[in-house]
Design an enzyme around this catalytic site. Structure first.
Site, PDB file in Angstrom:
ATOM      1  N   VAL A 201      -0.739   4.614  -0.928  1.00  0.00           N
ATOM      2  CA  VAL A 201      -1.620   5.709  -0.499  1.00  0.00           C
ATOM      3  C   VAL A 201      -2.415   5.255   0.730  1.00  0.00           C
ATOM      4  O   VAL A 201      -3.203   4.307   0.650  1.00  0.00           O
ATOM      5  CB  VAL A 201      -2.585   6.122  -1.631  1.00  0.00           C
ATOM      6  CG1 VAL A 201      -3.541   7.207  -1.137  1.00  0.00           C
ATOM      7  CG2 VAL A 201      -1.803   6.618  -2.851  1.00  0.00           C
TER       8      VAL A 201
ATOM      9  N   GLN B 101       0.841  -1.202   0.000  1.00  0.00           N
ATOM     10  CA  GLN B 101       0.000   0.000   0.000  1.00  0.00           C
ATOM     11  C   GLN B 101       0.876   1.252   0.000  1.00  0.00           C
ATOM     12  O   GLN B 101       1.774   1.392   0.833  1.00  0.00           O
ATOM     13  CB  GLN B 101      -0.910   0.013   1.233  1.00  0.00           C
ATOM     14  CG  GLN B 101      -1.886   1.183   1.237  1.00  0.00           C
ATOM     15  CD  GLN B 101      -2.825   1.160   2.451  1.00  0.00           C
ATOM     16  OE1 GLN B 101      -2.638   0.379   3.378  1.00  0.00           O
ATOM     17  NE2 GLN B 101      -3.811   2.032   2.431  1.00  0.00           N
TER      18      GLN B 101
ATOM     19  N   HIS C 248      -8.599   1.827  -0.377  1.00  0.00           N
ATOM     20  CA  HIS C 248      -9.074   1.811  -1.762  1.00  0.00           C
ATOM     21  C   HIS C 248      -9.082   0.396  -2.304  1.00  0.00           C
ATOM     22  O   HIS C 248      -8.226  -0.419  -1.959  1.00  0.00           O
ATOM     23  CB  HIS C 248      -8.214   2.711  -2.665  1.00  0.00           C
ATOM     24  CG  HIS C 248      -6.743   2.487  -2.553  1.00  0.00           C
ATOM     25  ND1 HIS C 248      -5.997   2.993  -1.504  1.00  0.00           N
ATOM     26  CD2 HIS C 248      -5.863   1.823  -3.338  1.00  0.00           C
ATOM     27  CE1 HIS C 248      -4.726   2.654  -1.664  1.00  0.00           C
ATOM     28  NE2 HIS C 248      -4.620   1.922  -2.774  1.00  0.00           N
ATOM     29  N   ILE C 249     -10.050   0.141  -3.173  1.00  0.00           N
ATOM     30  CA  ILE C 249     -10.120  -1.118  -3.904  1.00  0.00           C
ATOM     31  C   ILE C 249      -9.686  -0.823  -5.334  1.00  0.00           C
ATOM     32  O   ILE C 249     -10.237   0.073  -5.984  1.00  0.00           O
ATOM     33  CB  ILE C 249     -11.555  -1.693  -3.921  1.00  0.00           C
ATOM     34  CG1 ILE C 249     -12.041  -1.964  -2.494  1.00  0.00           C
ATOM     35  CG2 ILE C 249     -11.611  -2.971  -4.768  1.00  0.00           C
ATOM     36  CD1 ILE C 249     -13.499  -2.413  -2.423  1.00  0.00           C
ATOM     37  N   HIS C 250      -8.695  -1.575  -5.813  1.00  0.00           N
ATOM     38  CA  HIS C 250      -8.327  -1.493  -7.229  1.00  0.00           C
ATOM     39  C   HIS C 250      -9.271  -2.404  -8.019  1.00  0.00           C
ATOM     40  O   HIS C 250      -9.444  -3.572  -7.664  1.00  0.00           O
ATOM     41  CB  HIS C 250      -6.906  -2.018  -7.474  1.00  0.00           C
ATOM     42  CG  HIS C 250      -5.815  -1.235  -6.817  1.00  0.00           C
ATOM     43  ND1 HIS C 250      -5.031  -0.339  -7.508  1.00  0.00           N
ATOM     44  CD2 HIS C 250      -5.350  -1.222  -5.547  1.00  0.00           C
ATOM     45  CE1 HIS C 250      -4.125   0.181  -6.684  1.00  0.00           C
ATOM     46  NE2 HIS C 250      -4.294  -0.341  -5.485  1.00  0.00           N
TER      47      HIS C 250
HETATM   48  P1  5GP Z   1      -1.654   1.363  -3.555  1.00  0.00           P
HETATM   49  O1  5GP Z   1      -0.273   0.915  -3.934  1.00  0.00           O
HETATM   50  O2  5GP Z   1      -1.640   2.315  -2.390  1.00  0.00           O
HETATM   51  O3  5GP Z   1      -2.591   0.211  -3.351  1.00  0.00           O
HETATM   52  O4  5GP Z   1      -2.214   2.103  -4.810  1.00  0.00           O
HETATM   53  C1  5GP Z   1      -2.298   3.484  -4.941  1.00  0.00           C
HETATM   54  C2  5GP Z   1      -2.750   3.786  -6.353  1.00  0.00           C
HETATM   55  O5  5GP Z   1      -3.122   5.133  -6.416  1.00  0.00           O
HETATM   56  C3  5GP Z   1      -1.657   3.559  -7.403  1.00  0.00           C
HETATM   57  O6  5GP Z   1      -2.138   2.632  -8.379  1.00  0.00           O
HETATM   58  C4  5GP Z   1      -1.435   4.952  -7.992  1.00  0.00           C
HETATM   59  O7  5GP Z   1      -1.196   4.938  -9.389  1.00  0.00           O
HETATM   60  C5  5GP Z   1      -2.733   5.655  -7.651  1.00  0.00           C
HETATM   61  N1  5GP Z   1      -2.598   7.099  -7.451  1.00  0.00           N
HETATM   62  C6  5GP Z   1      -1.666   7.725  -6.660  1.00  0.00           C
HETATM   63  N2  5GP Z   1      -1.844   9.052  -6.692  1.00  0.00           N
HETATM   64  C7  5GP Z   1      -2.910   9.275  -7.517  1.00  0.00           C
HETATM   65  C8  5GP Z   1      -3.567  10.467  -7.944  1.00  0.00           C
HETATM   66  O8  5GP Z   1      -3.217  11.590  -7.582  1.00  0.00           O
HETATM   67  N3  5GP Z   1      -4.632  10.318  -8.790  1.00  0.00           N
HETATM   68  C9  5GP Z   1      -5.040   9.081  -9.218  1.00  0.00           C
HETATM   69  N4  5GP Z   1      -6.093   9.059 -10.066  1.00  0.00           N
HETATM   70  N5  5GP Z   1      -4.443   7.941  -8.825  1.00  0.00           N
HETATM   71  C10 5GP Z   1      -3.388   8.035  -7.992  1.00  0.00           C
END
Ligand code: 5GP
Ligand code: ZN
Length: 115
Positions: free
Chosen positions: A97, A95, A101-103
């Site tokens: 961010v 993670q 969140h769910i991708h």
């Molecule tokens: P994590 O690795 O935390 O599960 O995924 C975070 C996701 O947020 C990543 O796929 C990254 O590309 C996306 N992301 C990060 N910053 C932003 C942003 O400012 N806007 C959008 N639309 N996506 C973001």
């Protein structure tokens, strides 16, 4: 709202994003660095850092997010061939961010590797 949180700022429209769905509880928008032809993020509007901080009282919200992901998969044309939902949690979970969140990822044949 957490002022330092990029996803809270997207919810507040302080940061632009390509929003595809919104209701009182959640927001969905396109990932800025898509890993597949379709890559959406479904988030609660309230700042919950990760799955690790989910409480019993947020059970309905957690289920709501998954149902919205399912509905968006249908709307994006992914339902027939399949898709992947991913929720990273914490450092070793990948993670980046710290706002739950769910991708929703699809539009191509995904590999089976999780690591
Ligand atoms: P994590 O690795 O935390 O599960 O995924 C975070 C996701 O947020 C990543 O796929 C990254 O590309 C996306 N992301 C990060 N910053 C932003 C942003 O400012 N806007 C959008 N639309 N996506 C973001
Ligand atoms: Zn946040």
């Amino acid at each position: 709202m957490e002022q330092e949180c990029i996803f809270c700022r997207i919810v507040a429209r302080e940061v632009a994003s390509d929003v595809v769905y919104e209701d009182t509880e959640c927001l969905a928008f396109r990932d800025i660095a898509p890993q597949a032809p379709i890559h959406l993020l479904i988030i609660p509007k309230s700042h919950i850092p990760s799955v690790a901080e989910l409480t019993e009282g947020q059970q309905e919200l957690a289920g709501h997010l998954i149902l919205i992901a399912k509905n968006l998969a249908e709307r994006e044309g992914l339902a027939a061939k399949g898709y992947r939902l991913v929720v990273n949690c914490g450092y070793e979970g990948g993670q980046v961010v710290p706002h739950l969140h769910i991708h929703l990822i699809g539009g191509m044949k995904l590999g089976s590797k999780l690591g």
